[in-house]
Design a protein around this motif. Structure first.
Motif, PDB file in Angstrom:
ATOM      1  N   THR A   1      91.640  44.777  -9.341  1.00 46.45           N
ATOM      2  CA  THR A   1      92.268  44.461 -10.736  1.00 46.45           C
ATOM      3  C   THR A   1      93.811  43.775 -10.327  1.00 46.45           C
ATOM      4  OG1 THR A   1      93.133  46.409 -11.019  1.00 46.45           O
ATOM      5  CG2 THR A   1      90.950  46.072 -11.846  1.00 46.45           C
ATOM      6  N   LYS A   2      94.479  43.411 -11.351  1.00 44.12           N
ATOM      7  CA  LYS A   2      95.791  42.834 -11.199  1.00 44.12           C
ATOM      8  C   LYS A   2      96.682  43.948 -11.068  1.00 44.12           C
ATOM      9  CE  LYS A   2      95.500  38.231 -13.016  1.00 44.12           C
ATOM     10  NZ  LYS A   2      96.037  37.388 -14.128  1.00 44.12           N
ATOM     11  N   LYS A   3      96.361  45.143 -12.069  1.00 40.35           N
ATOM     12  CA  LYS A   3      97.127  46.290 -12.046  1.00 40.35           C
ATOM     13  C   LYS A   3      96.858  47.088 -10.824  1.00 40.35           C
ATOM     14  CE  LYS A   3      97.650  50.748 -14.376  1.00 40.35           C
ATOM     15  NZ  LYS A   3      98.180  51.147 -15.554  1.00 40.35           N
ATOM     16  N   ARG A   4      95.674  47.372 -10.149  1.00 41.38           N
ATOM     17  CA  ARG A   4      95.503  47.952  -8.968  1.00 41.38           C
ATOM     18  C   ARG A   4      96.149  47.150  -7.677  1.00 41.38           C
ATOM     19  NH1 ARG A   4      95.846  52.197  -5.813  1.00 41.38           N
ATOM     20  NH2 ARG A   4      94.396  52.117  -4.271  1.00 41.38           N
ATOM     21  N   SER A   5      96.093  45.889  -7.754  1.00 46.39           N
ATOM     22  CA  SER A   5      96.731  44.922  -6.618  1.00 46.39           C
ATOM     23  C   SER A   5      98.222  45.273  -6.749  1.00 46.39           C
ATOM     24  CB  SER A   5      96.490  43.453  -7.002  1.00 46.39           C
ATOM     25  OG  SER A   5      95.016  43.438  -6.713  1.00 46.39           O
ATOM     26  N   GLU A   6      98.713  45.120  -7.902  1.00 44.51           N
ATOM     27  CA  GLU A   6     100.320  45.448  -8.123  1.00 44.51           C
ATOM     28  C   GLU A   6     100.590  46.761  -7.532  1.00 44.51           C
ATOM     29  OE1 GLU A   6     104.080  44.885 -11.093  1.00 44.51           O
ATOM     30  OE2 GLU A   6     102.138  45.113 -11.893  1.00 44.51           O
ATOM     31  N   GLU A   7      99.919  47.753  -7.708  1.00 49.74           N
ATOM     32  CA  GLU A   7     100.298  49.286  -7.116  1.00 49.74           C
ATOM     33  C   GLU A   7     100.133  49.142  -5.578  1.00 49.74           C
ATOM     34  OE1 GLU A   7      97.045  51.451  -8.968  1.00 49.74           O
ATOM     35  OE2 GLU A   7      98.236  51.659 -10.892  1.00 49.74           O
ATOM     36  N   LEU A   8      99.119  48.492  -5.056  1.00 48.92           N
ATOM     37  CA  LEU A   8      99.043  48.343  -3.647  1.00 48.92           C
ATOM     38  C   LEU A   8     100.355  47.353  -3.004  1.00 48.92           C
ATOM     39  CD1 LEU A   8      95.203  47.782  -3.514  1.00 48.92           C
ATOM     40  CD2 LEU A   8      96.589  49.814  -2.722  1.00 48.92           C
ATOM     41  N   VAL A   9     100.517  46.374  -3.345  1.00 51.33           N
ATOM     42  CA  VAL A   9     101.494  45.594  -3.004  1.00 51.33           C
ATOM     43  C   VAL A   9     102.946  46.407  -3.123  1.00 51.33           C
ATOM     44  CG1 VAL A   9     103.109  43.704  -3.679  1.00 51.33           C
ATOM     45  CG2 VAL A   9     100.439  43.310  -3.760  1.00 51.33           C
ATOM     46  N   ASN A  10     103.058  46.990  -4.165  1.00 49.11           N
ATOM     47  CA  ASN A  10     104.378  48.050  -4.533  1.00 49.11           C
ATOM     48  C   ASN A  10     104.551  48.964  -3.352  1.00 49.11           C
ATOM     49  OD1 ASN A  10     105.500  46.338  -6.521  1.00 49.11           O
ATOM     50  ND2 ASN A  10     104.668  47.671  -8.198  1.00 49.11           N
ATOM     51  N   ALA A  11     103.243  49.725  -3.203  1.00 44.52           N
ATOM     52  CA  ALA A  11     103.172  50.819  -2.221  1.00 44.52           C
ATOM     53  C   ALA A  11     103.486  50.154  -0.856  1.00 44.52           C
ATOM     54  CB  ALA A  11     101.980  51.637  -2.235  1.00 44.52           C
ATOM     55  N   PHE A  12     102.853  49.158  -0.431  1.00 41.28           N
ATOM     56  CA  PHE A  12     103.292  48.512   0.775  1.00 41.28           C
ATOM     57  C   PHE A  12     104.863  48.358   1.115  1.00 41.28           C
ATOM     58  CE2 PHE A  12     104.065  44.516   3.321  1.00 41.28           C
ATOM     59  CZ  PHE A  12     103.517  44.849   4.532  1.00 41.28           C
ATOM     60  N   LEU A  13     105.364  47.576   0.067  1.00 39.94           N
ATOM     61  CA  LEU A  13     106.749  47.047   0.126  1.00 39.94           C
ATOM     62  C   LEU A  13     107.816  48.659  -0.015  1.00 39.94           C
ATOM     63  CD1 LEU A  13     106.829  44.096  -2.522  1.00 39.94           C
ATOM     64  CD2 LEU A  13     106.794  43.888   0.115  1.00 39.94           C
ATOM     65  N   GLU A  14     107.400  49.438  -0.492  1.00 39.91           N
ATOM     66  CA  GLU A  14     108.223  50.498  -0.614  1.00 39.91           C
ATOM     67  C   GLU A  14     108.012  51.375   0.791  1.00 39.91           C
ATOM     68  OE1 GLU A  14     106.772  53.033  -3.904  1.00 39.91           O
ATOM     69  OE2 GLU A  14     107.565  51.359  -5.262  1.00 39.91           O
ATOM     70  N   THR A  15     106.840  51.221   1.355  1.00 40.27           N
ATOM     71  CA  THR A  15     106.622  51.908   2.725  1.00 40.27           C
ATOM     72  C   THR A  15     107.425  51.137   3.814  1.00 40.27           C
ATOM     73  OG1 THR A  15     104.505  52.734   2.096  1.00 40.27           O
ATOM     74  CG2 THR A  15     104.952  52.760   4.545  1.00 40.27           C
TER      75      THR A  15
END
Length: 95
Positions: free
Chosen positions: A17-31
């Motif tokens: 989903t777009k919501k889950r994808s945004e969570e994953l992208v944000n987690a990647f960038l934060e990491t």
């Protein structure tokens, strides 16, 4: 491409989903950011590496006034592209 457009492309590619994808992208960038803030590099073999480099202090000029200024040393993030990514981009843009 904006972050929103990237999230949409990522969602389509992963069938998330777009919501889950945004969570994953944000987690990647934060990491990646957290690792760089610790002074460590992040390497993706064949794709590239993010690393911290020291930029030396230098003297410059204010372009508006011509006044001499001192630019202090600072740490900056550099990205060094990997061979696989560089070759892929070169091939895709060769027209």
């Amino acid at each position: 491409m904006s972050k929103k457009e990237f999230v949409e492309a990522y969602a389509k590619a992963t069938k998330e989903t777009k919501k889950r994808s945004e969570e994953l992208v944000n987690a990647f960038l934060e990491t990646v950011q957290e690792i760089l803030e610790k002074g460590e590099s992040v390497q993706f073999v064949g794709w590239g590496a993010f690393e911290i480099r020291e930029r030396a202090a230098k003297d410059g000029r204010n372009p508006a006034t011509g006044e001499k200024i001192h630019i202090p040393a600072k740490k900056v993030v550099k990205f060094k592209v990997g061979k696989k990514l560089a070759d892929g981009v070169a091939k895709a843009t060769k027209k």
